[in-house]
Design a protein around this motif. Structure first.
Motif, PDB file in Angstrom:
ATOM      1  N   GLU A 175       0.798  -1.295   0.052  1.00 28.29           N
ATOM      2  CA  GLU A 175      -0.260  -0.331   0.248  1.00 28.29           C
ATOM      3  C   GLU A 175       0.656   1.456  -0.256  1.00 28.29           C
ATOM      4  O   GLU A 175       0.358   1.976  -0.611  1.00 28.29           O
ATOM      5  N   GLU A 176       1.416   1.556   0.494  1.00 23.11           N
ATOM      6  CA  GLU A 176       2.483   2.065   0.866  1.00 23.11           C
ATOM      7  C   GLU A 176       3.873   2.926  -0.651  1.00 23.11           C
ATOM      8  O   GLU A 176       4.782   3.316  -0.286  1.00 23.11           O
ATOM      9  N   GLY A 177       3.799   1.569  -0.885  1.00 19.12           N
ATOM     10  CA  GLY A 177       5.000   1.401  -2.785  1.00 19.12           C
ATOM     11  C   GLY A 177       5.776  -0.353  -2.215  1.00 19.12           C
ATOM     12  O   GLY A 177       5.637  -0.313  -0.988  1.00 19.12           O
ATOM     13  N   GLY A 178       5.803  -0.096  -3.742  1.00 17.66           N
ATOM     14  CA  GLY A 178       6.871  -1.465  -3.678  1.00 17.66           C
ATOM     15  C   GLY A 178       6.259  -2.243  -3.379  1.00 17.66           C
ATOM     16  O   GLY A 178       5.015  -2.701  -4.049  1.00 17.66           O
ATOM     17  N   PHE A 179       6.952  -3.934  -2.863  1.00 10.66           N
ATOM     18  CA  PHE A 179       6.200  -5.150  -2.774  1.00 10.66           C
ATOM     19  C   PHE A 179       6.584  -5.701  -1.477  1.00 10.66           C
ATOM     20  O   PHE A 179       7.647  -5.515  -0.977  1.00 10.66           O
ATOM     21  N   TRP A 180       5.701  -6.560  -1.141  1.00  6.53           N
ATOM     22  CA  TRP A 180       5.609  -7.567  -0.229  1.00  6.53           C
ATOM     23  C   TRP A 180       5.598  -8.739  -0.692  1.00  6.53           C
ATOM     24  O   TRP A 180       4.935  -8.817  -1.257  1.00  6.53           O
ATOM     25  N   ALA A 181       6.152  -9.707  -0.435  1.00  4.97           N
ATOM     26  CA  ALA A 181       6.313 -11.282  -0.872  1.00  4.97           C
ATOM     27  C   ALA A 181       5.824 -12.091   0.674  1.00  4.97           C
ATOM     28  O   ALA A 181       6.244 -12.137   1.768  1.00  4.97           O
ATOM     29  N   GLU A 182       5.508 -13.685   0.041  1.00  4.62           N
ATOM     30  CA  GLU A 182       5.500 -14.371   1.102  1.00  4.62           C
ATOM     31  C   GLU A 182       6.071 -15.618   0.305  1.00  4.62           C
ATOM     32  O   GLU A 182       5.191 -15.758  -0.276  1.00  4.62           O
ATOM     33  N   ASP A 193      11.749  -2.032  -2.490  1.00  3.15           N
ATOM     34  CA  ASP A 193      10.958  -0.670  -2.568  1.00  3.15           C
ATOM     35  C   ASP A 193      10.842  -1.487  -4.355  1.00  3.15           C
ATOM     36  O   ASP A 193      10.107  -0.448  -4.879  1.00  3.15           O
ATOM     37  N   THR A 194      11.329  -2.143  -4.986  1.00  2.00           N
ATOM     38  CA  THR A 194      11.635  -2.243  -6.527  1.00  2.00           C
ATOM     39  C   THR A 194      10.643  -3.553  -6.090  1.00  2.00           C
ATOM     40  O   THR A 194      12.033  -4.979  -5.290  1.00  2.00           O
ATOM     41  N   PHE A 195      11.083  -4.415  -7.006  1.00  2.00           N
ATOM     42  CA  PHE A 195      10.805  -5.265  -7.840  1.00  2.00           C
ATOM     43  C   PHE A 195      12.025  -5.772  -7.584  1.00  2.00           C
ATOM     44  O   PHE A 195      12.278  -7.056  -6.901  1.00  2.00           O
ATOM     45  N   GLU A 196      12.541  -5.696  -8.110  1.00  2.00           N
ATOM     46  CA  GLU A 196      14.277  -6.119  -8.530  1.00  2.00           C
ATOM     47  C   GLU A 196      14.892  -5.861  -6.618  1.00  2.00           C
ATOM     48  O   GLU A 196      16.110  -7.014  -6.326  1.00  2.00           O
ATOM     49  N   GLU A 197      14.629  -5.692  -6.128  1.00  2.00           N
ATOM     50  CA  GLU A 197      15.586  -5.193  -4.731  1.00  2.00           C
ATOM     51  C   GLU A 197      14.402  -6.554  -3.870  1.00  2.00           C
ATOM     52  O   GLU A 197      15.286  -7.835  -3.246  1.00  2.00           O
ATOM     53  N   LEU A 198      13.085  -6.723  -4.235  1.00  2.00           N
ATOM     54  CA  LEU A 198      12.696  -7.936  -4.004  1.00  2.00           C
ATOM     55  C   LEU A 198      13.429  -9.248  -4.083  1.00  2.00           C
ATOM     56  O   LEU A 198      13.318 -10.744  -3.097  1.00  2.00           O
ATOM     57  N   LEU A 199      13.373  -9.233  -5.707  1.00  2.00           N
ATOM     58  CA  LEU A 199      13.718 -10.559  -5.432  1.00  2.00           C
ATOM     59  C   LEU A 199      15.537 -10.780  -4.798  1.00  2.00           C
ATOM     60  O   LEU A 199      15.923 -11.589  -4.801  1.00  2.00           O
ATOM     61  N   SER A 200      15.927  -9.649  -4.535  1.00  2.00           N
ATOM     62  CA  SER A 200      17.620  -9.743  -4.246  1.00  2.00           C
ATOM     63  C   SER A 200      17.270 -10.328  -2.758  1.00  2.00           C
ATOM     64  O   SER A 200      17.740 -11.120  -2.562  1.00  2.00           O
ATOM     65  N   ASN A 201      16.293  -9.633  -2.484  1.00  2.00           N
ATOM     66  CA  ASN A 201      15.845 -10.132  -0.472  1.00  2.00           C
ATOM     67  C   ASN A 201      15.180 -11.769  -0.070  1.00  2.00           C
ATOM     68  O   ASN A 201      15.249 -11.864   0.477  1.00  2.00           O
TER      69      ASN A 201
END
Length: 67
Positions: free
Chosen positions: A11-18, A30-38
């Motif tokens: 909701e605040e921007g970026g992405f979250w995953a489970e 914060d970005t899809f690329e950062e999400l994949l890295s994390n």
């Protein structure tokens, strides 16, 4: 090993995953690329076990399994 990951817009921007196969494994970026890295770091952290915190008797065996 293959794991399914559900990616949600935050909701605040970026992405979250489970990662449903690993209870409590969730992450954000914060970005899809950062999400994949994390993602790799989060899965590794959720699956890692510190054997020093587990009582192991002399009759027990510890195996490392790769799937």
């Amino acid at each position: 090993m293959k794991l399914k990951v559900i990616i949600h817009p935050a909701e605040e921007g970026g992405f979250w995953a489970e990662v449903p196969a690993i209870q409590g494994c969730a992450l954000q970026g914060d970005t899809f690329e950062e999400l994949l890295s994390n993602l790799y770091e989060a899965v590794e952290g959720c699956l890692s076990v510190d054997l020093e915190q587990i009582e192991i008797s002399k009759n027990d065996r510890v195996l490392e399994l790769a799937v």
